[in-house]
Scaffold this active site. Structure first.
Site, PDB file in Angstrom:
ATOM      1  N   ILE A  40     -61.952  24.225  20.964  1.00  0.00           N
ATOM      2  CA  ILE A  40     -61.302  23.610  22.137  1.00  0.00           C
ATOM      3  C   ILE A  40     -60.477  24.616  22.962  1.00  0.00           C
ATOM      4  CG2 ILE A  40     -59.099  22.829  21.166  1.00  0.00           C
ATOM      5  CD1 ILE A  40     -59.801  20.025  22.280  1.00  0.00           C
ATOM      6  N   GLN A 102     -54.451  32.843  10.859  1.00  0.00           N
ATOM      7  CA  GLN A 102     -55.116  31.543  10.660  1.00  0.00           C
ATOM      8  C   GLN A 102     -54.155  30.424  11.052  1.00  0.00           C
ATOM      9  OE1 GLN A 102     -56.528  30.841   6.642  1.00  0.00           O
ATOM     10  NE2 GLN A 102     -57.601  28.959   7.192  1.00  0.00           N
ATOM     11  N   HIS A 108     -63.149  28.137   8.260  1.00  0.00           N
ATOM     12  CA  HIS A 108     -64.074  28.045   9.394  1.00  0.00           C
ATOM     13  C   HIS A 108     -64.480  29.431   9.869  1.00  0.00           C
ATOM     14  CE1 HIS A 108     -59.923  27.944  10.832  1.00  0.00           C
ATOM     15  NE2 HIS A 108     -60.330  28.652  11.852  1.00  0.00           N
ATOM     16  N   HIS A 110     -65.707  31.556  13.113  1.00  0.00           N
ATOM     17  CA  HIS A 110     -65.769  31.584  14.579  1.00  0.00           C
ATOM     18  C   HIS A 110     -67.043  32.323  14.992  1.00  0.00           C
ATOM     19  CE1 HIS A 110     -61.349  30.752  15.331  1.00  0.00           C
ATOM     20  NE2 HIS A 110     -61.266  31.216  14.097  1.00  0.00           N
TER      21      HIS A 110
HETATM   22  P1  AMP Z   1     -57.826  29.923  13.168  1.00  0.00           P
HETATM   23  O1  AMP Z   1     -56.586  30.426  13.850  1.00  0.00           O
HETATM   24  O2  AMP Z   1     -58.791  30.989  12.737  1.00  0.00           O
HETATM   25  O3  AMP Z   1     -57.434  28.970  12.062  1.00  0.00           O
HETATM   26  O4  AMP Z   1     -58.634  29.121  14.269  1.00  0.00           O
HETATM   27  C1  AMP Z   1     -58.450  27.768  14.533  1.00  0.00           C
HETATM   28  C2  AMP Z   1     -59.290  27.486  15.746  1.00  0.00           C
HETATM   29  O5  AMP Z   1     -59.362  26.091  15.886  1.00  0.00           O
HETATM   30  C3  AMP Z   1     -58.716  28.042  17.042  1.00  0.00           C
HETATM   31  O6  AMP Z   1     -59.659  28.893  17.663  1.00  0.00           O
HETATM   32  C4  AMP Z   1     -58.419  26.795  17.864  1.00  0.00           C
HETATM   33  O7  AMP Z   1     -58.675  26.984  19.222  1.00  0.00           O
HETATM   34  C5  AMP Z   1     -59.349  25.779  17.240  1.00  0.00           C
HETATM   35  N1  AMP Z   1     -58.943  24.389  17.351  1.00  0.00           N
HETATM   36  C6  AMP Z   1     -57.726  23.854  17.107  1.00  0.00           C
HETATM   37  N2  AMP Z   1     -57.734  22.519  17.279  1.00  0.00           N
HETATM   38  C7  AMP Z   1     -59.024  22.203  17.627  1.00  0.00           C
HETATM   39  C8  AMP Z   1     -59.684  20.988  17.950  1.00  0.00           C
HETATM   40  N3  AMP Z   1     -59.050  19.808  17.976  1.00  0.00           N
HETATM   41  N4  AMP Z   1     -61.000  21.036  18.277  1.00  0.00           N
HETATM   42  C9  AMP Z   1     -61.659  22.207  18.278  1.00  0.00           C
HETATM   43  N5  AMP Z   1     -61.101  23.398  17.989  1.00  0.00           N
HETATM   44  C10 AMP Z   1     -59.791  23.396  17.665  1.00  0.00           C
END
Ligand code: AMP
Length: 145
Positions: A40, A102, A108, A110
């Protein structure tokens, strides 16, 4: 908690809520072990996240069958990104622990159609929902073609 103690899995983290169907997302692909959806706050156009249907905080928790499934789904997503966005370069990235940056504590991967030299800032700018919906549809169509 010291920096090398691992965060506990929280059943109410945002990705767990997606897996339970409690919050909306732009789905790209799903199978019995994985889910892929649009990030998002993308770091480039077409940024996708791939998650296992396993309660794993980070790489340390990931079971082999889910590790394999996440990589196989990542391959499908990357092939679709290359086709839809007409570029070869796709970054595969994964952060372990708050110290690494994180922010969501459900493992997850990317997949970002970008160059390491052009990568946008991490989780800062919310994308337009309509654009994400179109991209998710295009990627899903490429995967299921
Ligand atoms: P990380 O910092 O590696 O844990 O990445 C978390 C990712 O989740 C980030 O790139 C955010 O932009 C993404 N994110 C957070 N909330 C959502 C959501 N509701 N839908 C899709 N992506 C999200």
């Amino acid at each position: 908690m010291s920096q090398n103690n691992q965060t506990q899995y929280d059943d109410n983290n945002i990705f767990a809520k997606m897996l339970k169907g409690d919050i909306p997302y732009h789905k790209v692909y799903e199978d019995d072990k994985t889910l892929a959806f649009m990030d998002i706050m993308p770091q480039a156009k077409g940024h996708v996240l791939v998650i296992p249907k396993q309660k794993a905080v980070d790489l340390a928790d990931l079971e082999p069958e889910y590790a394999a499934a996440v990589l196989m789904t990542s391959k499908k997503v990357m092939a679709a990104q290359r086709q839809v966005f007409e570029r070869e370069g796709v970054i595969q990235m994964q952060l372990n622990g708050a110290q690494a940056g994180q922010t969501v504590f459900h493992y997850h991967v990317h997949l970002v159609p970008s160059s390491i030299h052009e990568l946008g800032r991490h989780a800062v700018t919310q994308a337009d929902n309509a654009e994400l919906a179109v991209q998710a549809e295009q990627l899903a169509a490429a995967i299921y073609a």
